[in-house]
Design a protein around this motif. Structure first.
Motif, mmCIF file in Angstrom:
data_model
loop_
_atom_site.group_PDB
_atom_site.id
_atom_site.type_symbol
_atom_site.label_atom_id
_atom_site.label_comp_id
_atom_site.label_asym_id
_atom_site.label_seq_id
_atom_site.Cartn_x
_atom_site.Cartn_y
_atom_site.Cartn_z
ATOM 1 N N ARG B 161 59.807 68.692 4.903
ATOM 2 C CA ARG B 161 59.177 67.832 4.056
ATOM 3 C C ARG B 161 57.697 67.942 5.089
ATOM 4 N NH1 ARG B 161 62.721 68.506 1.714
ATOM 5 N NH2 ARG B 161 64.849 66.978 1.220
ATOM 6 N N VAL B 162 56.628 67.066 4.448
ATOM 7 C CA VAL B 162 55.734 67.034 5.339
ATOM 8 C C VAL B 162 55.144 65.200 5.135
ATOM 9 C CG1 VAL B 162 52.874 67.710 5.313
ATOM 10 C CG2 VAL B 162 54.306 68.836 4.665
ATOM 11 N N TRP B 163 55.363 64.594 6.224
ATOM 12 C CA TRP B 163 54.824 63.455 5.866
ATOM 13 C C TRP B 163 53.344 62.651 6.637
ATOM 14 C CZ3 TRP B 163 60.385 61.778 8.323
ATOM 15 C CH2 TRP B 163 60.586 61.729 6.972
ATOM 16 N N MET B 164 52.501 62.087 6.161
ATOM 17 C CA MET B 164 51.694 61.581 7.516
ATOM 18 C C MET B 164 51.651 59.985 6.839
ATOM 19 S SD MET B 164 48.828 63.094 4.534
ATOM 20 C CE MET B 164 46.908 62.496 4.892
ATOM 21 N N PHE B 165 51.072 60.067 8.381
ATOM 22 C CA PHE B 165 51.168 58.207 8.686
ATOM 23 C C PHE B 165 50.089 57.452 7.525
ATOM 24 C CE2 PHE B 165 52.323 58.045 13.419
ATOM 25 C CZ PHE B 165 53.399 58.414 12.977
ATOM 26 N N GLU B 166 50.207 56.341 7.100
ATOM 27 C CA GLU B 166 49.328 56.058 6.678
ATOM 28 C C GLU B 166 47.688 56.276 6.643
ATOM 29 O OE1 GLU B 166 50.583 51.691 6.661
ATOM 30 O OE2 GLU B 166 48.282 51.004 5.971
ATOM 31 N N ASN B 167 46.983 56.162 7.929
ATOM 32 C CA ASN B 167 45.675 56.546 7.953
ATOM 33 C C ASN B 167 45.251 57.866 8.102
ATOM 34 O OD1 ASN B 167 44.389 53.651 7.768
ATOM 35 N ND2 ASN B 167 45.994 52.868 9.141
ATOM 36 N N ALA B 168 46.220 58.889 8.091
ATOM 37 C CA ALA B 168 46.596 59.774 9.060
ATOM 38 C C ALA B 168 45.228 60.184 7.831
ATOM 39 C CB ALA B 168 47.037 60.861 8.788
ATOM 40 N N VAL B 169 44.669 61.161 8.042
ATOM 41 C CA VAL B 169 44.022 62.386 6.988
ATOM 42 C C VAL B 169 44.154 63.904 6.938
ATOM 43 C CG1 VAL B 169 42.093 60.722 6.625
ATOM 44 C CG2 VAL B 169 41.788 62.617 8.442
ATOM 45 N N TYR B 170 44.050 64.345 5.938
ATOM 46 C CA TYR B 170 44.745 65.911 5.451
ATOM 47 C C TYR B 170 43.668 66.738 4.807
ATOM 48 C CZ TYR B 170 48.367 69.545 6.021
ATOM 49 O OH TYR B 170 48.738 70.731 5.753
ATOM 50 N N SER B 171 43.268 67.587 5.396
ATOM 51 C CA SER B 171 41.049 67.972 5.106
ATOM 52 C C SER B 171 41.311 69.760 5.100
ATOM 53 C CB SER B 171 40.470 67.348 5.396
ATOM 54 O OG SER B 171 39.474 68.047 4.632
ATOM 55 N N THR B 199 42.977 61.374 2.228
ATOM 56 C CA THR B 199 43.984 59.876 2.260
ATOM 57 C C THR B 199 45.160 60.297 2.545
ATOM 58 O OG1 THR B 199 43.697 58.741 1.133
ATOM 59 C CG2 THR B 199 42.007 58.366 2.005
ATOM 60 N N ALA B 200 46.177 60.289 3.002
ATOM 61 C CA ALA B 200 47.383 59.834 3.023
ATOM 62 C C ALA B 200 48.399 59.773 1.219
ATOM 63 C CB ALA B 200 48.454 59.183 3.791
ATOM 64 N N LYS B 201 47.255 58.532 0.815
ATOM 65 C CA LYS B 201 47.618 57.783 -0.595
ATOM 66 C C LYS B 201 47.248 59.272 -1.253
ATOM 67 C CE LYS B 201 46.855 53.453 -1.064
ATOM 68 N NZ LYS B 201 46.249 52.252 -1.238
ATOM 69 N N ASP B 202 46.215 59.938 -1.055
ATOM 70 C CA ASP B 202 45.769 60.813 -2.238
ATOM 71 C C ASP B 202 46.724 62.192 -2.299
ATOM 72 O OD1 ASP B 202 43.135 60.232 -3.203
ATOM 73 O OD2 ASP B 202 42.437 60.976 -0.901
#
Lengths: 288, 264
Positions: B161-171, B199-202
């Motif tokens: 499982r990979v989760w992200m905090f709401e404001n975290a970014v992954y690039s 963004t986490a949403k993306d």
């Protein structure tokens, strides 16, 4: 800083980027070596495996040229064609870049995959293509590498692979990053099945390819003088603000630091690959 | 006006944001920090150890940025050296031996960039982690709590499982790096951040992560309590799988993460 950059000479081929002509035009009767500046007849360079007969400089070599040089004649059978990059991020300028890359390289993508025999031994083979966005890894490259390793695992074949890559293809965003994990997974399964994987690192092999399937080999070979690294040399220099040591990120430095098994000139590669394949497959290689 | 991608980058680079150490303090008990890669050194940018999550012993590994200037210099701003990844690797193999799940907290702008890091095999260290994590026989949950910078982040994020905090970014590349390479101007970073869909949403939309963790109570006791409960329930589910199911699902999770077209 701007002036400094202006005066600074590029450290390696990658930094020259698209400005450097990919040495491949055999219609020129003569080729001038970028290393020793001596001219040689193109036919002599070609017969010498695209290596300068004067100084041993290894010209950058197209995927299909390499396949001709390294495999037994008429043994290559291409697989996993018909995959085309999509533009999942709708990234500015990516579509145009892809079109240009296709026209320059005459390839669908940055890697060619299939099966071939080398010294009489059947193997799965991938060869990356420098003419297609400098071998950068997007979803298609990942898919083809993964499919090849899965096929090889299924058929009990070794994998021989020539890497050349600027790294992950940023225009595909996280999808390109994910290819590092995908390919590593496929290599792991192939390895767990007790099968042999032999990557040969050619110039340049950097970034996400170095940090995934290029470094995952049972035995890792490299071409003389090849640029091999993770972070770009210029980025390292600008971050640390110190001059780079001589020979930084070369195959020779990688050998010295213990990260590759051997440097093998292109003229001897087929023989060494066949020898290693023989020892790891129980087949009898033809004498070369 | 809603936040832009680059607003998120600025938020997660802030020095008052909870770091891995804060998360460990907030959620785990009887934590014992373990040091060193047994090869070369101990990397302060990566912390790891064992502790309890509720009733369950787990291995925790986190990239640590620190808060104060002094801490940040000591932690190298959360940019791990090869020995940091090799420490993480050692602790993951140890977790496998003792049947403990692994929890990773990712917060890095990227693997450390330097002559020494290159000469000690930064690429090899990342590559080794990807392969080992893919085959790890215990559940792995990775949470991107701030910056998820490229291969240096992925080296702790090949997980079930990979989760992200709401404001975290992954690039795949920093917005500054992308702007400098493509448009020769680091000042275009905000535009690059937007284009890279970091963004986490993306990530959620693309199926690259399973969950986005709300930051409504970030850093408060109830935030930690809620996250702890969430991890525990996920671990209970993953622990119910056989090793074969677990590793097969993890392989297939990443196997599906590519976007391309098939032409005839």
């Amino acid at each position: 800083m701007a002036l400094l950059n202006f005066k600074r000479r590029p450290q390696n081929e990658l930094e020259l980027g698209g400005r450097q002509r990919i040495e491949m035009d055999q219609s020129d009767p003569e080729m001038t070596c970028p290393n020793c500046r001596k001219s040689s007849p193109s036919s002599a360079v070609w017969q010498n495996f695209n290596v300068c007969p004067e100084c041993g400089y290894h010209y950058r070599t197209r995927a299909r040229q390499r396949i001709l040089m390294m495999t037994d004649s008429n043994s290559f059978s291409e697989m996993f064609t018909g995959l085309r990059p999509s533009d999942p991020l709708k990234f500015r300028g990516y579509k145009n870049k892809l079109e240009a890359a296709g026209a320059i390289s005459n390839e669908e993508e940055a890697v060619v995959t299939g099966t071939a025999s080398i010294g009489g031994i059947n193997t799965a083979l991938f060869v990356m293509e420098p003419g297609f966005m400098m071998g950068s890894m997007g979803s298609v490259v990942g898919e083809k590498i993964v499919s090849l390793f899965e096929y090889a695992t299924d058929k009990g074949l070794p994998v021989v692979g020539f890497t050349v890559s600027g790294g992950a293809r940023m225009q595909e965003g996280l999808f390109s990053l994910m290819q590092m994990a995908r390919t590593s997974g496929a290599v792991m399964r192939h390895s767990d099945a007790g099968l042999f994987y032999l990557p040969i690192l050619t110039s340049p092999t950097t970034g996400g390819v170095t940090a995934s399937f290029a470094m995952d080999g049972d035995i890792i070979l490299a071409e003389p003088g090849a640029t091999i690294g993770f972070a770009g040399a210029r980025v390292v220099e600008q971050t640390t603000r110190k001059p780079l040591p001589k020979g930084f990120q070369t195959a020779e430095s990688m050998l010295e630091h213990g990260f590759i098994d051997a440097i093998v000139p292109r003229t001897k590669q087929k023989k060494i690959i066949a020898r290693l394949l023989k020892m790891h497959t129980g087949n009898k290689a033809e004498d070369l | 006006m809603s936040k832009t991608a680059y607003d998120c980058v600025k938020i997660v680079r802030g020095n008052d944001r909870p770091t891995s150490i804060d998360l460990i303090k907030g959620m785990f008990t009887e934590f014992v920090e373990l040091h060193g890669d047994r090869r070369y050194a101990d990397d302060a940018a990566v912390i790891g150890g064992v502790g309890y999550l509720g009733e369950r012993p787990v291995t925790v590994i986190g990239i640590e940025k620190g808060h104060t200037v002094k801490e940040r210099a000591f932690r190298r701003f959360g940019a791990p050296m090869p020995e940091g990844y090799r420490k993480a690797l050692r602790l993951m193999k140890q977790a496998e031996k003792f049947g403990r799940p692994v929890i990773c907290f990712v917060d890095t702008s990227g693997a450390y960039c330097g002559v020494d890091a290159e000469e000690r095999g930064q690429g090899e260290a990342v590559a080794e982690n990807l392969v080992t994590m893919m085959g790890l026989k215990v559940p792995v949950i990775s949470i991107i709590i701030g910056e998820g910078g490229s291969g240096g982040a992925l080296a702790l994020a090949v997980a079930d499982r990979v989760w992200m905090f709401e404001n975290a970014v992954y690039s795949v590349i920093s917005p500054e790096g992308c702007a400098a390479i493509l448009w020769k101007d680091a000042a275009c970073a905000p535009e690059a951040a937007e284009s890279l869909k970091i963004t986490a949403k993306d990530s959620l939309k693309f199926g690259i992560i399973e969950e986005m963790i709300s930051e409504n109570n970030l850093g408060k006791p109830e935030f930690y309590q809620e996250l702890k409960t969430k991890i525990e329930s996920e671990l209970s589910e993953l622990s119910g799988l056989s090793v074969e199911e677990l590793t097969q699902k993890r392989y297939m999770r990443f196997r599906s993460l590519g976007r391309f077209e098939r032409s005839e």
